[in-house]
Design a protein around this motif. Structure first.
Motif, PDB file in Angstrom:
ATOM      1  N   MET A   1      -5.954  -7.792   5.603  1.00 55.36           N
ATOM      2  CA  MET A   1      -5.406  -6.866   6.588  1.00 55.36           C
ATOM      3  C   MET A   1      -4.305  -7.535   7.407  1.00 55.36           C
ATOM      4  O   MET A   1      -3.286  -6.922   7.730  1.00 55.36           O
ATOM      5  N   GLN A   2      -4.488  -8.822   7.737  1.00 55.35           N
ATOM      6  CA  GLN A   2      -3.493  -9.554   8.522  1.00 55.35           C
ATOM      7  C   GLN A   2      -2.184  -9.698   7.733  1.00 55.35           C
ATOM      8  O   GLN A   2      -1.082  -9.555   8.297  1.00 55.35           O
ATOM      9  N   LEU A   3      -2.291  -9.930   6.443  1.00 55.18           N
ATOM     10  CA  LEU A   3      -1.108 -10.046   5.595  1.00 55.18           C
ATOM     11  C   LEU A   3      -0.355  -8.723   5.521  1.00 55.18           C
ATOM     12  O   LEU A   3       0.881  -8.678   5.594  1.00 55.18           O
ATOM     13  N   ILE A   4      -1.104  -7.633   5.403  1.00 54.48           N
ATOM     14  CA  ILE A   4      -0.481  -6.315   5.336  1.00 54.48           C
ATOM     15  C   ILE A   4       0.228  -5.999   6.643  1.00 54.48           C
ATOM     16  O   ILE A   4       1.374  -5.553   6.673  1.00 54.48           O
ATOM     17  N   GLU A   5      -0.463  -6.252   7.761  1.00 53.64           N
ATOM     18  CA  GLU A   5       0.104  -5.940   9.069  1.00 53.64           C
ATOM     19  C   GLU A   5       1.314  -6.818   9.389  1.00 53.64           C
ATOM     20  O   GLU A   5       2.198  -6.430  10.152  1.00 53.64           O
ATOM     21  N   SER A   6       1.369  -8.012   8.811  1.00 53.71           N
ATOM     22  CA  SER A   6       2.471  -8.934   9.109  1.00 53.71           C
ATOM     23  C   SER A   6       3.755  -8.589   8.386  1.00 53.71           C
ATOM     24  O   SER A   6       4.822  -9.125   8.697  1.00 53.71           O
TER      25      SER A   6
ATOM     26  N   GLN B   1      -1.227   8.075  -6.153  1.00 53.33           N
ATOM     27  CA  GLN B   1      -0.404   8.207  -4.960  1.00 53.33           C
ATOM     28  C   GLN B   1      -1.229   8.603  -3.730  1.00 53.33           C
ATOM     29  O   GLN B   1      -0.670   8.883  -2.677  1.00 53.33           O
ATOM     30  N   THR B   2      -2.557   8.659  -3.849  1.00 50.20           N
ATOM     31  CA  THR B   2      -3.419   9.086  -2.737  1.00 50.20           C
ATOM     32  C   THR B   2      -4.507   8.032  -2.503  1.00 50.20           C
ATOM     33  O   THR B   2      -4.829   7.246  -3.411  1.00 50.20           O
ATOM     34  N   PRO B   3      -5.123   8.040  -1.302  1.00 54.57           N
ATOM     35  CA  PRO B   3      -6.219   7.082  -1.036  1.00 54.57           C
ATOM     36  C   PRO B   3      -7.351   7.180  -2.041  1.00 54.57           C
ATOM     37  O   PRO B   3      -7.906   6.159  -2.458  1.00 54.57           O
ATOM     38  N   ASP B   4      -7.694   8.408  -2.466  1.00 43.53           N
ATOM     39  CA  ASP B   4      -8.776   8.540  -3.458  1.00 43.53           C
ATOM     40  C   ASP B   4      -8.371   7.891  -4.774  1.00 43.53           C
ATOM     41  O   ASP B   4      -9.183   7.250  -5.454  1.00 43.53           O
ATOM     42  N   GLY B   5      -7.091   8.073  -5.149  1.00 41.72           N
ATOM     43  CA  GLY B   5      -6.620   7.462  -6.386  1.00 41.72           C
ATOM     44  C   GLY B   5      -6.612   5.955  -6.308  1.00 41.72           C
ATOM     45  O   GLY B   5      -6.978   5.266  -7.268  1.00 41.72           O
ATOM     46  N   TRP B   6      -6.168   5.432  -5.150  1.00 44.15           N
ATOM     47  CA  TRP B   6      -6.162   3.978  -4.975  1.00 44.15           C
ATOM     48  C   TRP B   6      -7.584   3.415  -4.990  1.00 44.15           C
ATOM     49  O   TRP B   6      -7.833   2.344  -5.532  1.00 44.15           O
ATOM     50  N   SER B   7      -8.512   4.151  -4.387  1.00 37.86           N
ATOM     51  CA  SER B   7      -9.916   3.709  -4.415  1.00 37.86           C
ATOM     52  C   SER B   7     -10.423   3.623  -5.843  1.00 37.86           C
ATOM     53  O   SER B   7     -11.107   2.681  -6.241  1.00 37.86           O
ATOM     54  N   ALA B   8     -10.064   4.656  -6.648  1.00 37.32           N
ATOM     55  CA  ALA B   8     -10.495   4.656  -8.041  1.00 37.32           C
ATOM     56  C   ALA B   8      -9.872   3.493  -8.803  1.00 37.32           C
ATOM     57  O   ALA B   8     -10.521   2.860  -9.652  1.00 37.32           O
ATOM     58  N   GLU B   9      -8.585   3.194  -8.522  1.00 35.57           N
ATOM     59  CA  GLU B   9      -7.929   2.046  -9.166  1.00 35.57           C
ATOM     60  C   GLU B   9      -8.672   0.759  -8.879  1.00 35.57           C
ATOM     61  O   GLU B   9      -8.938  -0.045  -9.779  1.00 35.57           O
TER      62      GLU B   9
ATOM     63  N   ALA C   1      -5.463   0.107   2.233  1.00 34.78           N
ATOM     64  CA  ALA C   1      -4.547  -0.159   3.345  1.00 34.78           C
ATOM     65  C   ALA C   1      -3.234  -0.754   2.842  1.00 34.78           C
ATOM     66  O   ALA C   1      -2.139  -0.423   3.328  1.00 34.78           O
ATOM     67  N   PHE C   2      -3.357  -1.651   1.849  1.00 37.89           N
ATOM     68  CA  PHE C   2      -2.158  -2.246   1.265  1.00 37.89           C
ATOM     69  C   PHE C   2      -1.268  -1.185   0.628  1.00 37.89           C
ATOM     70  O   PHE C   2      -0.043  -1.154   0.815  1.00 37.89           O
ATOM     71  N   LYS C   3      -1.885  -0.260  -0.130  1.00 35.76           N
ATOM     72  CA  LYS C   3      -1.121   0.777  -0.808  1.00 35.76           C
ATOM     73  C   LYS C   3      -0.473   1.729   0.191  1.00 35.76           C
ATOM     74  O   LYS C   3       0.652   2.180  -0.002  1.00 35.76           O
ATOM     75  N   LYS C   4      -1.182   2.042   1.261  1.00 36.48           N
ATOM     76  CA  LYS C   4      -0.602   2.900   2.292  1.00 36.48           C
ATOM     77  C   LYS C   4       0.630   2.240   2.899  1.00 36.48           C
ATOM     78  O   LYS C   4       1.660   2.881   3.130  1.00 36.48           O
TER      79      LYS C   4
END
Length: 461
Positions: free
Chosen positions: A382-387, A422-430, A449-452
């Protein structure tokens, strides 16, 4: 409305265990709420202590119960002077204790007296005089004290007058000390605009009042009073228990669980109350008529083994110490191995992040810091994403898109190949369907979070 029972302790020395304050105050609150109602139930009282309250109130407020030849004398709740009653688990008066004790000494149906104690302590006034009278009666009949569960301060003073003290494994005794308090409300009064002016005669007339700070000389005077009472308490326990006064002082008013109490000489036996009373009854029927524990039911204690069999005691202590050290060593080794395995896993995940983010200096700085401070991989992700390091990592991944090995170690969407979802559900499935993604992103939420973040940055170009 001020609680009249609690007010008795205000500014006065007390024999109580401070850590039992909640029970102490709750007991006196319950006493104030219920006692007058109980006392009003008296009917047609007689002309002596045991009958003057009438049949009902006498049984309730001045119990006298003899079971198997043993007077079971309750010493429960807060212990009070000027309170000739025993009221449930909340309060017991010194006068009641002596009246019941003295009656038991002269009652032919009573072969022994059991002090059943569960108390946080009580008032100084009346305590030492009561204990002196009980001690002076030693030898007339067997007297045993039972802490069920606690015998603190004033209650321990009373227990010490008995021939022996027994407590359960979970019991506690001690708190051989004296305490008082001084409340200074002068600052509070000043803030609300109140000022109290004393008009008095005699230099010490208003010493210790609550409306001004406590002067050093007054504090010293109060401390001298406390020290004097403490000396009486120490000498009383030392006499009753056959201990050196310095040994009693060395307890520093501490409390002692069962095994510690035996070691300190503050108790004699450990065992459940019911069993101990049954042993007492059996001993009273012993034809020898003495007040010792019978050979058939002798209770073995640390103190008795040390006294009677010092070699055995030393061997048992050494054996126990060696067993404890072996157990501690095994436990430590297991804990170290578990910790090392967990740490290796943590570092491996962080190394995976370092590979993912390539040569990004900011990302590598975050990852190196996480290795040093023990941060969890999911927090680092999360810190890497936020940075903003994730965007830079995407550029590096695109530049290295022809490197099949590198591409295979990267999550979908980091390189030149966009993720299908392209959606959170899709990313979760990935994430759930990819061992590689799970290896590099420790949690499903971290990947989403990274994909968003990636999607947001692409949309902002």
């Amino acid at each position: 409305m001020v609680n009249p029972w609690l007010a008795r302790f205000a500014g006065a020395p007390a024999l109580v265990a401070p850590h039992m304050r909640d029970r102490f105050e709750a007991s006196l609150t319950a006493l104030a709420a219920r006692f007058d109602t109980e006392l009003a139930a008296q009917q047609d009282g007689g002309d002596d202590f045991w009958t003057e309250l009438g049949p009902y109130a006498s049984r309730r407020l001045r119990p006298y119960n003899v079971v198997n030849g043993i007077l079971e004398l309750p010493v429960r709740g807060v212990l009070l002077h000027g309170f000739p009653y025993q009221f449930l688990d909340w309060a017991t008066g010194y006068e009641y204790i002596w009246k019941a004790f003295d009656r038991g000494l002269g009652d032919d149906a009573v072969k022994g007296i059991a002090l059943i104690i569960d108390s946080p302590g009580g008032m100084v006034a009346g305590n030492f005089d009561l204990v002196d009278r009980m001690f002076a009666a030693r030898g007339i009949k067997p007297v045993r004290a039972y802490a069920s569960e606690y015998a603190y301060s004033a209650a321990y003073s009373i227990a010490s007058a008995a021939d022996s003290i027994t407590l359960p494994r979970t019991g506690d005794v001690g708190s051989i000390g004296v305490v008082t308090t001084h409340l200074d409300v002068s600052k509070a009064y000043e803030e609300i605009g109140f000022k109290v002016t004393f008009i008095f005669a005699g230099k010490h007339k208003v010493d210790g009042n609550a409306y001004e700070p406590l002067p050093d000389d007054v504090k010293a005077s109060i401390q001298a009073d406390i020290d004097y009472l403490y000396g009486i308490f120490v000498d009383t326990v030392a006499r009753n228990r056959g201990l050196d006064p310095n040994t009693v002082r060395a307890t520093e008013a501490n409390t002692f669980r069962a095994d510690e109490a035996l070691e300190a000489g503050l108790a004699d036996f450990v065992g459940p109350l019911d069993n101990a009373l049954a042993d007492f009854a059996a001993d009273l029927t012993n034809p020898a008529g003495d007040d010792t524990v019978s050979d058939q039911k002798a209770t073995v204690t640390v103190a008795s083994v040390k006294a009677d069999h010092p070699d055995v005691a030393t061997a048992l202590i050494n054996e126990g110490r060696e067993a404890a050290q072996a157990t501690a060593k095994t436990t430590t080794e297991t804990a170290v191995a578990t910790a090392l395995t967990a740490e290796r896993g943590r570092v491996a995940k962080l190394d995976g992040f370092a590979r993912t983010y390539g040569g990004n200096a900011n990302a590598l700085k975050i990852i190196d810091g996480a290795k040093a401070d023990g941060s969890k991989p999911e927090d680092v992700a999360m810190q890497l994403i936020e940075s903003g390091a994730s965007a830079a990592a995407g550029v590096v991944a695109g530049m290295e898109g022809d490197d099949a090995g590198a591409t295979g170690a990267r999550p979908a969407g980091l390189g030149g190949t966009p993720a299908a979802a392209q959606t959170p559900d899709g990313w979760s499935a990935e994430w759930k369907g990819s061992d590689k993604l799970q290896a590099e992103f420790p949690t499903e939420g971290a990947y989403v979070a990274f994909k968003k973040d990636e999607q947001r940055r692409k949309g902002g170009r």
